[in-house]
Each structure stands twice: as C-alpha cells, then as structure tokens.
Design a protein around this motif. Structure first.
Motif, PDB file in Angstrom:
ATOM      1  N   ASP A 135       0.813  -1.225   0.000  1.00  0.00           N
ATOM      2  CA  ASP A 135       0.000   0.000   0.000  1.00  0.00           C
ATOM      3  C   ASP A 135       0.846   1.274   0.000  1.00  0.00           C
ATOM      4  O   ASP A 135       0.404   2.316   0.471  1.00  0.00           O
ATOM      5  CB  ASP A 135      -0.950   0.005   1.201  1.00  0.00           C
ATOM      6  N   ARG A 136       2.029   1.209  -0.582  1.00  0.00           N
ATOM      7  CA  ARG A 136       2.888   2.390  -0.615  1.00  0.00           C
ATOM      8  C   ARG A 136       2.628   3.244  -1.858  1.00  0.00           C
ATOM      9  O   ARG A 136       2.364   2.719  -2.935  1.00  0.00           O
ATOM     10  CB  ARG A 136       4.368   1.994  -0.607  1.00  0.00           C
ATOM     11  N   ILE A 137       2.696   4.550  -1.674  1.00  0.00           N
ATOM     12  CA  ILE A 137       2.773   5.475  -2.805  1.00  0.00           C
ATOM     13  C   ILE A 137       4.261   5.574  -3.145  1.00  0.00           C
ATOM     14  O   ILE A 137       5.057   6.110  -2.376  1.00  0.00           O
ATOM     15  CB  ILE A 137       2.231   6.874  -2.441  1.00  0.00           C
ATOM     16  N   ALA A 173      -7.142   6.864  -1.028  1.00  0.00           N
ATOM     17  CA  ALA A 173      -5.801   7.328  -0.656  1.00  0.00           C
ATOM     18  C   ALA A 173      -5.051   7.859  -1.868  1.00  0.00           C
ATOM     19  O   ALA A 173      -4.291   8.837  -1.764  1.00  0.00           O
ATOM     20  CB  ALA A 173      -5.018   6.190   0.000  1.00  0.00           C
ATOM     21  N   VAL A 174      -5.251   7.232  -3.019  1.00  0.00           N
ATOM     22  CA  VAL A 174      -4.609   7.715  -4.254  1.00  0.00           C
ATOM     23  C   VAL A 174      -5.208   9.058  -4.651  1.00  0.00           C
ATOM     24  O   VAL A 174      -4.485   9.989  -5.040  1.00  0.00           O
ATOM     25  CB  VAL A 174      -4.764   6.680  -5.387  1.00  0.00           C
ATOM     26  N   VAL A 202       1.894   3.794  -7.709  1.00  0.00           N
ATOM     27  CA  VAL A 202       1.339   3.264  -6.461  1.00  0.00           C
ATOM     28  C   VAL A 202       1.373   1.745  -6.479  1.00  0.00           C
ATOM     29  O   VAL A 202       1.388   1.117  -7.540  1.00  0.00           O
ATOM     30  CB  VAL A 202      -0.113   3.740  -6.253  1.00  0.00           C
ATOM     31  N   GLU A 203       1.368   1.163  -5.282  1.00  0.00           N
ATOM     32  CA  GLU A 203       1.282  -0.282  -5.185  1.00  0.00           C
ATOM     33  C   GLU A 203      -0.174  -0.735  -5.217  1.00  0.00           C
ATOM     34  O   GLU A 203      -1.095   0.041  -4.936  1.00  0.00           O
ATOM     35  CB  GLU A 203       1.982  -0.762  -3.910  1.00  0.00           C
ATOM     36  N   GLU A 239      -3.719  11.668  -2.337  1.00  0.00           N
ATOM     37  CA  GLU A 239      -2.314  11.947  -2.620  1.00  0.00           C
ATOM     38  C   GLU A 239      -2.188  12.848  -3.851  1.00  0.00           C
ATOM     39  O   GLU A 239      -1.344  13.745  -3.890  1.00  0.00           O
ATOM     40  CB  GLU A 239      -1.560  10.636  -2.855  1.00  0.00           C
ATOM     41  N   CYS A 262      -2.991  -0.075  -2.490  1.00  0.00           N
ATOM     42  CA  CYS A 262      -3.427   1.273  -2.117  1.00  0.00           C
ATOM     43  C   CYS A 262      -4.939   1.404  -2.271  1.00  0.00           C
ATOM     44  O   CYS A 262      -5.489   1.054  -3.316  1.00  0.00           O
ATOM     45  CB  CYS A 262      -2.737   2.320  -2.985  1.00  0.00           C
ATOM     46  N   ARG A 316      -9.337  -1.320  -3.741  1.00  0.00           N
ATOM     47  CA  ARG A 316      -7.909  -1.100  -3.902  1.00  0.00           C
ATOM     48  C   ARG A 316      -7.533  -1.046  -5.383  1.00  0.00           C
ATOM     49  O   ARG A 316      -8.193  -1.648  -6.220  1.00  0.00           O
ATOM     50  CB  ARG A 316      -7.114  -2.183  -3.162  1.00  0.00           C
TER      51      ARG A 316
END
Length: 480
Positions: free
Chosen positions: A96-98, A118-119, A110-111, A122, A114, A141
C-alpha cells in the motif's frame, strides 16, 4: 491436507512470518465471501505478502506445489471474481505504498494495495486529480480496480481504468516479475503488454504496482438535477450538452422515477430535488480547471433552450458545494437502498450511447411482460452507454422465488443487449456470475484467443482458476 500442501504452508509461514499466513477459519471468513454474498468459497490459507518480491515468492512456491492462487484487493467485487476455491487467497492489502508522485509528468506510481481514496488524496496534495471514482472508493484497492478495469461516474470525461494506466508491474504465473512501470504517453516498443493484464481479473498475472495518469484538479464545478418525460428526452439533453460543453461535461447520470422514489424513501438526508415527479432524471456535472469559467451560465443556457424545446420539464442547479453534494447523494445512495426493496436481479451492461434510451424502453417492456409487477431500476452512466439494468422483486412475491428467475431474465436482457451490439459486462467484470454467459455472447474466435493467452501465460491454470473462462479440467465452481 496433503503433505505437499502442508509443506507449502510451512514454507510460506517461514518466509513471511506466522502473522501473514492466516489459517484460522474465523479469521479467514471475510476473504471467502464476496460483496453480494452470492458465493462463498474455501481456502487453505490467506497469505499477506508485504512486497512484490514476497508476492513472487508466494507464486513460485504455489506453482511448484500446483496450488491455485486467488488475488484479492479490497474484496469489493460484484461478480464473484475474488472468491477462492481451495487454494491460497493472496491478499495485496499490505502493498500500500505510494512510490512516487511526479506532478510535472502528471503521474503517480502506487502499489496494488493502495485504497482508491488514498490515491485520490495523494493526487490532491499536488493540486492534481486522479479521476477514478466509485461508490466503494473508501475500501476498494487499485489492484482490483485495474484487474476489473473499473469504470465509475467519471468515465465520460476521463475514461475507464484502462485509460488511466500508463505502466504496470506484474508477477507472472511462474513467479517472474515484469517491470513495465513507465510513465510514458508514447511507447511503441512491441506489444502493449499492460493491456493484457488490465481487466484480466487476476487470471493472467498479479498486478503489484502501477503508474497512473493525473489530471489538473477542477477549480470550477456545477451540478444540476433534471426532470424529463422519458429516457429518449434525457438522451436528447445529453446530446445538446455534449455538443455545447465538450469535455467540461464530466458526468451524466440517469435515474428512472422508481429509483428516485426508493432513494427518497430510504436514504437518510435525501430530499426531493424538484417540485413534482418525472419519468426520467439526469444528474449532470460540469467541471473545469479554470476558475474563471462560468459553468453555471453555460448549463443555464443549454437548459433554457431544452425547456423551450420541451426536452426538459424541470431543473435545479446547485447554488453551493453543499447543494451539489446533496444532489449527488441521491445518485450515490441508489445501490444501497435498492437492497431494502427485497431481491434484486442485476445486469451491468453497455450499448452504444445512441441506443441507451431504446435499450431501456425495450428491455423494461420485455421484463414487465415476462413478470407483471417487477420493478425495473435501470440507472447509470448514460454518457458512456453503461446501464445497471436491475430488477426489484414484485411487492407480493417471495424473494427466493424471484431470484430463482435470474437466468430467465439474463436471457431476456442479454439478448436485447447482444442485438444492439452491446456488452453483457460493462464495468464489473465477468468473474463467476457471467462466466457461462460469456460463452453465449462472445465471438468464438475471441474466446479461442483468450484461451490461448491464458494457456500461454498460466499453463498450470493456477491464477484465479475458474474465473472469466471455462477451461478443460476446470475446478468446480465456488459454493453458492
């Protein structure tokens, strides 16, 4: 459990840690049941890798053991595509990392784990927009959005998920990692591999990361709610707006009278948007990154002409952001409140935009003739031809008896869609629920090509087996 499977779980536990290999039945339960609760599956374990390399390790070990893998994101799918058989559920929630935001290139990397919201957040931090927007955006996700080629309310302006993906990172069925994470608008170095995996529902490879396109964030926005006499009048209004406003027309959503009635009946905070009742409604949004553009003036001009022409019967334009959100609330509440009206037989279909009104009228008449008292709730994304043609049970009918007619109504609705050169799967995917339908309506040559691709990329048939395609030596379907 065989020694091979037991050894596999021991290897995965030693590699990932005991907390990331879930075997307890109660802890696994939420991974086994899909959103609509039409299917319930079974699994050896739920595995939660924390990196692309760990995903590759899991896939390699499962390939050695001949154990199936079902990738899962937020498990918000609507067609049974994430329901496991008896293999491994591979949850991507921990990826779940950007990885990178490049505002100048208008991309975000992005992973797969995510969460969509959240995307979006960001992107907003750098004054950009990631336009994919769904009812489940707070829990779905990105990997699942890519695997199903998700649509949503902004397809009219920005396109489907496929149109928003520039590059992918994918773990293949043998555990190799394909790194296609390029933020390029032009790249003709051979076949466009990424589009094999977008919309493949995890049957060809497991998406672990993506480069996504960003857009200028809208600074001006206008929302309106329109009452019309019929779907055809609503389509006429869409044509006028599209010709006059171009790509400022961000969304054009259709609702029939029945849909608005049940929203006002069940949805908290819903208030009637217009003074009287109409047979058809449109929720319209215009937006622009230029704050100086007066979008209200533009939509008023089009609506004034449409009123004089008899296309529009009544309209309201939001006077504030809060009023705009209140109008959107009417549309966004619909999927939830329909459940409160009893059993629902759902169809996610698409026809050419020029035929959406004809489809709604024709299919509604056919279903009402087939079952007097059935309540048609045909709503959706008028501007891109995607209609959620849902049927609510007759008031006096038992739910089980109604749902038992699902296949009968599939024939009625899907035959009409096919005759109009449409698609029986617009934005939700095929999964289990439409797998057998696909054989009836998909071009046979296209099906052969799909099976060839599946066999080439996943010769052991371990990646989400039984979904989308029926192959030889197929595993049995998940339990209903």
């Amino acid at each position: 459990m065989t020694d091979t499977r037991s050894d596999l779980l021991d290897i995965l536990t030693a590699s990932l840690g005991a907390q990331q290999v879930i075997r307890d039945p109660d802890a696994m339960e939420s991974y086994l049941v899909e959103e609509r609760r039409l299917y319930r599956g079974a699994a050896l374990a739920v595995v939660r890798p924390g990196s692309t390399e760990e995903v590759a390790l899991v896939v390699r070990e499962c390939a050695k053991a001949g154990v199936a893998i079902v990738p899962q994101g937020g498990n918000t799918g609507l067609v049974g595509g994430g329901v496991p058989y008896d293999g491994i559920v591979l949850s991507l929630a921990r990826l779940d990392r950007i990885r990178e935001v490049d505002a100048f290139n208008a991309t975000i990397t992005v992973e797969a784990g995510c969460i969509l919201k959240a995307v979006q957040d960001e992107a907003e931090k750098v004054d950009c927009l990631f336009p994919l927007s769904l009812a489940s955006e707070g829990s779905c996700r990105i990997g699942g959005n890519i695997a199903t080629n998700a649509g949503g309310v902004n397809v009219l302006r920005y396109g489907n998920t496929r149109d928003l993906v520039l590059g992918l990172e994918v773990v293949l069925a043998d555990g190799r990692i394909w790194n296609g994470l390029k933020g390029l608008r032009k790249d003709n170095m051979g076949y466009d591999l990424k589009n094999l995996f977008v919309g493949s529902e995890g049957t060809l490879g497991i998406v672990t990361a993506a480069v996504l396109t960003l857009f200028p964030r809208p600074k001006s926005r206008t929302v309106a709610f329109i009452g019309c006499a019929s779907p055809h009048a609503t389509l006429d209004l869409f044509d006028r707006l599209r010709r006059r406003t171009g790509d400022q027309l961000t969304a054009f959503e259709f609702m029939p009278r029945f849909a608005l009635e049940i929203v006002l009946k069940h949805a908290a905070g819903a208030v009637p948007p217009l003074g009287g009742w109409h047979e058809a409604y449109a929720l319209i949004e215009l937006s622009s990154p230029d704050p100086a553009i007066d979008l209200r003036e533009r939509i008023e001009a089009v609506l004034s002409e449409a009123l004089e022409a008899g296309i529009v019967e009544d309209a309201v334009i939001a006077a504030s952001e809060a009023q705009g959100e209140a109008l959107w609330h009417l549309r966004e509440s619909l999927s939830h409140v329909q459940r409160l009206e009893g059993g629902s037989i759902k169809h996610d279909v698409a026809v050419p935009v020029s035929k959406v009104a004809d489809f709604i009228v024709t299919a509604t008449r056919a279903c009402e003739e087939a079952l007097p008292g059935v309540r048609v709730c045909a709503f959706g994304h008028f501007g891109d031809g995607n209609i959620h043609f849902n049927l609510s049970q007759p008031v006096a009918m038992e739910k089980a008896a109604f749902l038992a007619q699902w296949e009968r109504f599939n024939r009625i609705v899907h035959d009409i869609v096919h005759d109009m050169n449409g698609s029986i799967s617009a934005e939700h995917g095929v999964g289990l629920i439409k797998r057998d339908e696909l054989v009836l309506y998909k071009d046979p040559v296209a099906l052969d090509l799909m099976r060839t691709l599946k066999s080439a990329l996943d010769p052991q048939n371990i990646l989400n087996p039984g979904k989308v395609l029926t192959l030889e030596a197929e595993l049995p379907p998940a339990l209903p």
